[in-house]
Design a protein around this motif. Structure first.
Motif, PDB file in Angstrom:
ATOM      1  N   SER A   1      16.949  41.386  38.024  1.00  0.00           N
ATOM      2  CA  SER A   1      15.958  42.412  38.241  1.00  0.00           C
ATOM      3  C   SER A   1      16.079  42.328  40.309  1.00  0.00           C
ATOM      4  O   SER A   1      15.312  43.308  40.676  1.00  0.00           O
ATOM      5  N   GLN A   2      17.031  42.226  40.443  1.00  0.00           N
ATOM      6  CA  GLN A   2      17.586  41.705  42.111  1.00  0.00           C
ATOM      7  C   GLN A   2      17.954  42.900  42.058  1.00  0.00           C
ATOM      8  O   GLN A   2      19.746  42.824  42.131  1.00  0.00           O
ATOM      9  N   PRO A   3      17.776  43.481  43.746  1.00  0.00           N
ATOM     10  CA  PRO A   3      16.458  43.560  44.624  1.00  0.00           C
ATOM     11  C   PRO A   3      15.633  44.731  44.517  1.00  0.00           C
ATOM     12  O   PRO A   3      15.907  45.670  43.155  1.00  0.00           O
ATOM     13  N   PHE A   4      14.463  43.580  43.818  1.00  0.00           N
ATOM     14  CA  PHE A   4      13.069  44.482  43.461  1.00  0.00           C
ATOM     15  C   PHE A   4      12.480  44.968  44.434  1.00  0.00           C
ATOM     16  O   PHE A   4      12.076  43.975  45.420  1.00  0.00           O
ATOM     17  N   CYS A   5      11.799  46.397  44.524  1.00  0.00           N
ATOM     18  CA  CYS A   5      10.752  46.907  45.028  1.00  0.00           C
ATOM     19  C   CYS A   5       9.365  45.951  44.456  1.00  0.00           C
ATOM     20  O   CYS A   5       8.855  46.335  43.819  1.00  0.00           O
ATOM     21  N   HIS A   6       9.074  45.407  46.052  1.00  0.00           N
ATOM     22  CA  HIS A   6       7.841  44.582  46.057  1.00  0.00           C
ATOM     23  C   HIS A   6       6.745  45.153  46.080  1.00  0.00           C
ATOM     24  O   HIS A   6       5.450  44.538  45.014  1.00  0.00           O
ATOM     25  N   THR A   7       6.283  46.633  46.537  1.00  0.00           N
ATOM     26  CA  THR A   7       5.433  47.440  46.006  1.00  0.00           C
ATOM     27  C   THR A   7       5.009  47.674  44.492  1.00  0.00           C
ATOM     28  O   THR A   7       4.295  47.654  44.171  1.00  0.00           O
ATOM     29  N   CYS A   8       6.327  48.054  43.477  1.00  0.00           N
ATOM     30  CA  CYS A   8       5.976  47.643  42.273  1.00  0.00           C
ATOM     31  C   CYS A   8       6.026  47.172  41.546  1.00  0.00           C
ATOM     32  O   CYS A   8       5.170  46.943  40.313  1.00  0.00           O
ATOM     33  N   GLY A   9       6.725  45.641  42.094  1.00  0.00           N
ATOM     34  CA  GLY A   9       6.009  45.188  41.437  1.00  0.00           C
ATOM     35  C   GLY A   9       4.688  43.944  41.565  1.00  0.00           C
ATOM     36  O   GLY A   9       4.399  43.382  40.274  1.00  0.00           O
ATOM     37  N   ALA A  10       4.336  44.215  42.413  1.00  0.00           N
ATOM     38  CA  ALA A  10       2.568  44.187  43.116  1.00  0.00           C
ATOM     39  C   ALA A  10       1.971  45.129  41.790  1.00  0.00           C
ATOM     40  O   ALA A  10       1.196  44.780  41.268  1.00  0.00           O
ATOM     41  N   LEU A  11       2.247  45.982  42.059  1.00  0.00           N
ATOM     42  CA  LEU A  11       1.196  46.625  41.147  1.00  0.00           C
ATOM     43  C   LEU A  11       1.237  46.858  39.263  1.00  0.00           C
ATOM     44  O   LEU A  11       0.579  46.587  38.794  1.00  0.00           O
ATOM     45  N   TYR A  12       2.526  46.223  39.451  1.00  0.00           N
ATOM     46  CA  TYR A  12       3.060  46.007  37.946  1.00  0.00           C
ATOM     47  C   TYR A  12       2.631  44.968  36.974  1.00  0.00           C
ATOM     48  O   TYR A  12       1.345  44.901  36.187  1.00  0.00           O
ATOM     49  N   LEU A  13       2.354  44.597  38.052  1.00  0.00           N
ATOM     50  CA  LEU A  13       1.558  42.604  37.601  1.00  0.00           C
ATOM     51  C   LEU A  13       0.720  43.006  37.580  1.00  0.00           C
ATOM     52  O   LEU A  13      -0.306  41.530  36.868  1.00  0.00           O
ATOM     53  N   ARG A  14      -0.402  43.644  38.413  1.00  0.00           N
ATOM     54  CA  ARG A  14      -1.888  44.089  38.178  1.00  0.00           C
ATOM     55  C   ARG A  14      -2.041  45.378  37.433  1.00  0.00           C
ATOM     56  O   ARG A  14      -3.208  44.743  36.301  1.00  0.00           O
ATOM     57  N   GLN A  15      -1.253  45.150  36.490  1.00  0.00           N
ATOM     58  CA  GLN A  15      -1.840  46.349  35.195  1.00  0.00           C
ATOM     59  C   GLN A  15      -1.090  45.885  33.489  1.00  0.00           C
ATOM     60  O   GLN A  15      -1.110  45.885  32.732  1.00  0.00           O
ATOM     61  N   VAL A  16      -0.189  44.726  33.963  1.00  0.00           N
ATOM     62  CA  VAL A  16       0.408  43.819  32.656  1.00  0.00           C
ATOM     63  C   VAL A  16      -0.502  42.221  33.030  1.00  0.00           C
ATOM     64  O   VAL A  16      -0.478  41.806  33.665  1.00  0.00           O
ATOM     65  N   PRO A  17      -1.056  41.986  31.595  1.00  0.00           N
ATOM     66  CA  PRO A  17      -2.618  41.512  31.495  1.00  0.00           C
ATOM     67  C   PRO A  17      -0.975  39.357  31.820  1.00  0.00           C
ATOM     68  O   PRO A  17      -0.451  40.036  31.343  1.00  0.00           O
TER      69      PRO A  17
END
Ligand SMILES: [Zn+2]
Length: 74
Positions: A58-74
């Motif tokens: 998954s590298q390099p990943f978009c940090h904005t997407c990463g932060a939002l994704y972690l908020r949406q997935v329990p």
């Protein structure tokens, strides 16, 4: 909700290249062409399962997407 990782390719790299060069992996809802961070994605760009999230694949990943994704997935 189902998500998919989708590549944003480097300048000059095309989805039809044998080895497209990935600038960032974004995350998008499976039916959307806009990443969680708001970036428009090329529907023909490479995709991979979010199972690759957190791995070297998954590298390099978009940090904005990463932060939002972690908020949406329990
Ligand atoms: Zn993103």
């Amino acid at each position: 909700m189902e998500y998919v990782m989708q590549a944003h390719l480097q300048e000059g790299s095309s989805p039809s290249d044998e080895h497209p060069r990935v600038e960032y992996w974004h995350i998008a809802h499976i039916r959307e062409t806009t990443a969680l961070c708001g970036r428009e994605l090329d529907p023909s760009a490479p995709k991979q399962s979010t199972d690759a999230w957190g791995t070297d694949g998954s590298q390099p990943f978009c940090h904005t997407c990463g932060a939002l994704y972690l908020r949406q997935v329990p």
